[in-house]
Every structure is written in C-alpha cells, then in structure tokens.
Design an enzyme around this catalytic site. Structure first.
Site, PDB file in Angstrom:
ATOM      1  N   ASP A   1      99.092 -19.499  28.317  1.00 26.47           N
ATOM      2  CA  ASP A   1      99.561 -19.098  27.001  1.00 26.47           C
ATOM      3  C   ASP A   1      98.402 -18.574  26.153  1.00 26.47           C
ATOM      4  OD1 ASP A   1     100.628 -18.762  24.493  1.00 26.47           O
ATOM      5  OD2 ASP A   1     101.611 -20.720  24.392  1.00 26.47           O
TER       6      ASP A   1
ATOM      7  N   SER B   1     108.425 -18.782  17.434  1.00 24.95           N
ATOM      8  CA  SER B   1     107.567 -19.940  17.728  1.00 24.95           C
ATOM      9  C   SER B   1     106.206 -19.850  17.036  1.00 24.95           C
ATOM     10  CB  SER B   1     107.370 -20.074  19.236  1.00 24.95           C
ATOM     11  OG  SER B   1     106.934 -18.846  19.774  1.00 24.95           O
TER      12      SER B   1
ATOM     13  N   HIS C   1     100.281 -18.287  21.677  1.00 23.50           N
ATOM     14  CA  HIS C   1     100.300 -19.317  20.625  1.00 23.50           C
ATOM     15  C   HIS C   1      98.883 -19.831  20.380  1.00 23.50           C
ATOM     16  CE1 HIS C   1     104.413 -19.161  22.251  1.00 23.50           C
ATOM     17  NE2 HIS C   1     104.702 -19.198  20.965  1.00 23.50           N
TER      18      HIS C   1
END
Ligand SMILES: *[C@@H]1O[C@H](CO)[C@@H](O)[C@H](O)[C@H]1NC(C)=O
Ligand SMILES: *[C@@H]1O[C@H](CO)[C@@H](O)[C@H](O)[C@H]1NC(C)=O
Ligand SMILES: *[C@@H]1O[C@H](CO)[C@@H](O)[C@H](O)[C@H]1NC(C)=O
Ligand SMILES: *[C@@H]1O[C@H](CO)[C@@H](O)[C@H](O)[C@H]1NC(C)=O
Ligand SMILES: *[C@@H]1O[C@H](CO)[C@@H](O)[C@H](O)[C@H]1NC(C)=O
Ligand SMILES: *[C@@H]1O[C@H](CO)[C@@H](O)[C@H](O)[C@H]1NC(C)=O
Ligand SMILES: *[C@@H]1O[C@H](CO)[C@@H](O)[C@H](O)[C@H]1NC(C)=O
Length: 351
Positions: A328, A106, A331
């Site tokens: 998160d 990702s 990311h």
C-alpha cells in the site's frame, strides 16, 4: 503577538514596526502554509499510536512491524511562517458544540483516524462516545466538549445507485447532501476511485442527465462529478454556518520515475522524505481539475492543499506493514503524515 512570526518574516522585519503589526495569527492565515519542506524534529511524533483507540489495521504500521521509525520524526516547516503544534485542548475548546465531518473515500478515513488520535492524546482521560455503522458513517463524540468528529464514506461524492441495468454512477446527483449540510465543518475528498477498472470499479454505467454510457474519459467524469458537488455547495450549504474545505489530491508512490528513481515500482524501500520543496514530477493533473472547479464556486471553500507536501513523503505509506500484507503506497501510516494535514486543518478551523 508572536516574535517568532516576525523573525521568520526575515526581510520584512527590516521595517521593524510593520513586522510587529503584522505579527501573530493573521500571518498564519495569510502565509502559504502549504509551501515548505520537511525537517527532522526529535519531539515528533505528536502521540504514541499504540495508545490511540481503534486505528484500523490498514494504517497501523507500527503494530504490523514497520522496522524503520524515522518517518515519524519529520515536521512540516512552511517557508514563510511556522505551523503551530497541534493543540487538542484548544481545538476542542474552540469547537465546543460543533460537528466536524470528513466526507470521502478511505483517504478521508485516514485523516479522520489521525484527528481522533491527536485529540485523544491531548485529553486521554476524556470519554469518547462511538456511534454509527462503522462502514458508512462513524461518529466519535467528546461529550465533555460536545464536539463530534465524523467520517462519511463516499467514493465519488456523487451517487452510485443500483438499478435494473446495474450500478449507475450518477454524475449529476448528490443525495447525501441533506445530512452533510447540517455539519459545522465539512472536509471533502474524492479522487482515488475515478480511475478504478475491472473488479474494483464500483459501477457498471455512467449517467449524466438522460444519457447513460458504458464508460467515458475518466478525468472528464471527475470534472463533471466535482462540478456537481461545487454546484451543491453553492445551492445548498449555508457557508455562514458551515465551513467547507476540500482536501487536495493525496498522491501515491508506485512510480520511482516521479522522484528520479527509475526502476522503483513501489514505496517498500523508502525511509526518508524528498529534500526541499518541490516534487520532481510536478503536480498531478487531477489537482488542476480541483483548482478549476473550486475557482468557479461562489461560496468560500478552502483548499487544504496537501498535495505537494504529501508527494514529498514517499516514506510515509504503510507499504507492506498493514493487516493485509499487500503493498500500500496510497494510504498513510497513523501516526504520520495525516497528523500534519490535521495541523493545517486546525489552523483553518480554530482561528
Ligand atoms: C497548491 O500548492 C502547490 C504547491 O505549493 C501550488 O503550486 C498550487 O498553486 C497550490 N494551489 C492553490 C490553489 O493554492
Ligand atoms: C451504506 O451505504 C450504502 C449505499 O449508500 C447502502 O446500500 C448500505 O446499506 C449502507 N450500509 C449500512 C451498513 O448502512
Ligand atoms: C453524533 O453523536 C452525538 C453524541 O451521541 C450526537 O449528539 C450527534 O447528533 C451525532 N451526530 C450525527 C450526525 O449523527
Ligand atoms: C451570510 O452572511 C452575509 C453577511 O452577513 C449575508 O449577507 C448573507 O445573506 C448570509 N447568508 C445566509 C444564507 O444567511
Ligand atoms: C516492491 O518493489 C521491490 C523493488 O523495488 C520489488 O522487489 C518488490 O517485488 C515490490 N513488491 C511488490 C509487492 O510489488
Ligand atoms: C538532503 O539534505 C540533507 C541535509 O542537507 C543531506 O545530508 C542529504 O544528503 C540530502 N539528500 C539528498 C537525497 O539529496
Ligand atoms: C463553472 O460554472 C458554470 C456555471 O455554473 C458551469 O456551467 C461550469 O460547468 C462550471 N465549470 C467548472 C469547471 O466548474
């Protein structure tokens, strides 16, 4: 010839003409663009993310209400040269007829989305053709320039296959290489998944040669898998046609000890980058493995060495400003840090 390159060379400019002859594009390539610091720049961000087609909700921090916007305002300033501003028209023109593919997890998707936004904002009237299943491979093509920008989802680069005993991580097998090697530019990445355990671990066994084991030292597994990838590059990629890059390790920020704030357990309160050029905790171990493996590859592979500059950006993660409201700190918001990765990529592929 660019005067500002001479200017930033500083001391070298004492020898006036030496500085002039060495000015220009060559400096950008010979200078280490990955060493520097973050500086405030009011002309940033490079685009308005609300105009970007299709940013996944995991990265779309503004849409999910991130209140502080300072994180959008930083520009990477290399110590010994300048990073050129991203020029999407120039990128598309120079790469006319070419296909560029990000291969990895990702984090690759994160960089791919940023590149699509950067290019779209440079040529907003241009049509974009979308192809692919959106899970394993997405192909966005700018038909006016015949440039395709693809992302291929692969957690480990080496294969995971479903067999009778369960899902087997095959450290010495890369089956998708036949597709990858048709590309003109390849940007690889893998790391995030090598330490996953429990329900998030996507395999049940590890296989190396004839040997099948239930688990092993994960850093060693990473080294072996990456070496398989390196051997694949040496054996199968025609680097006269295909330029190969490897993305350095993308860091997470869940441990404030790393940046001298013990007690901090996530990035939720981080609104500013770390000052200066060095990250208190130093480089992650995995980057040394990457460097070892890359050194051993005979063919040219460029390390897009984004680790330290990203470590300094504890402020650039979505934290809870994403569709799933989780925390998160792995990311990166788009727009944001990954735009800088693509500026650095652009220097490598357009010159
Ligand atoms: C990557 O960047 C870091 C930080 O500037 C540096 O210590 C390391 O040597 C670089 N690695 C390579 C292979 O250039
Ligand atoms: C994606 O890849 C996996 C494993 O390579 C495969 O099992 C799956 O069918 C693919 N999904 C799609 C939508 O193509
Ligand atoms: C991506 O899409 C373009 C435009 O449809 C097509 O020409 C190209 O072959 C596709 N690339 C891949 C790898 O499927
Ligand atoms: C790549 O180019 C070099 C130098 O022109 C040449 O020696 C080599 O054989 C080429 N490799 C391939 C695989 O075509
Ligand atoms: C994030 O850290 C803050 C304090 O640093 C803490 O209060 C909060 O519970 C943490 N959130 C998550 C989801 O871990
Ligand atoms: C970072 O540098 C700026 C400008 O030099 C300074 O105002 C600020 O206090 C510094 N922040 C930290 C945390 O050292
Ligand atoms: C380096 O290359 C040799 C010969 O191909 C191989 O046996 C070894 O595993 C490689 N090591 C690394 C760290 O890539």
């Amino acid at each position: 010839m660019k005067i500002e390159n001479c200017w930033v060379l500083g001391v070298v400019c004492v020898w006036g003409w030496v500085c002039l002859v060495s000015g220009g594009r060559d400096d950008e390539l010979s200078c280490n663009m990955y060493e520097g610091e973050w500086v405030w720049d009011d002309s940033y961000p490079l685009y308005d993310s609300s105009n970007c087609p299709n940013i996944r909700s995991e990265f779309n921090c503004l849409k999910y209400g991130r209140p502080d916007h300072l994180y959008l305002k930083y520009r990477w300033q290399p110590t010994n040269c300048n990073l050129p501003r991203f020029d999407g028209k120039d990128f598309l023109t120079k790469l006319k007829g070419k296909q560029i593919m990000f291969v990895g997890d990702s984090v690759s998707l994160n960089q791919w989305q940023s590149l699509i936004c950067l290019l779209h904002s440079s040529v907003p009237q241009t049509q974009i053709l979308e192809q692919g299943d959106d899970i394993n491979v997405s192909n966005y093509t700018f038909p006016d320039y015949k440039v395709s920008v693809l992302v291929f989802h692969s957690t480990h680069l080496v294969d995971i296959e479903v067999e009778k005993i369960g899902r087997v991580l095959k450290l010495d097998s890369i089956k998708s290489g036949s597709l990858w090697k048709n590309m003109d530019i390849l940007v690889f990445n893998t790391w995030l998944w090598w330490y996953r355990r429990g329900p998030k671990q996507p395999w049940d066994y590890i296989q190396l040669g004839d040997k099948i084991v239930k688990d092993m030292d994960r850093m060693e597994a990473f080294r072996i898998g990456l070496t398989t990838w390196g051997n694949w590059v040496d054996a199968d990629v025609d680097t006269n046609k295909t330029k190969v890059l490897f993305q350095g390790i993308s860091p997470s920020h869940y441990n404030g000890m790393e940046w001298n704030e013990p007690g901090v357990k996530n990035c939720s309160k981080e609104t500013k980058p770390i000052n200066g050029s060095t990250y208190p905790a130093g480089l992650p171990k995995a980057l040394y493995v990457v460097e070892d493996v890359l050194k051993n590859i005979t063919k040219p592979v460029h390390l897009l060495n984004i680790t330290t500059l990203s470590q300094l950006r504890k402020d650039a993660h979505p934290s809870s400003y994403n569709s799933f409201k989780g925390m998160d700190c792995t990311h990166w918001c788009v727009a944001g840090l990954t735009d800088t990765w693509n500026q650095l990529l652009s220097v490598q592929v357009t010159s």
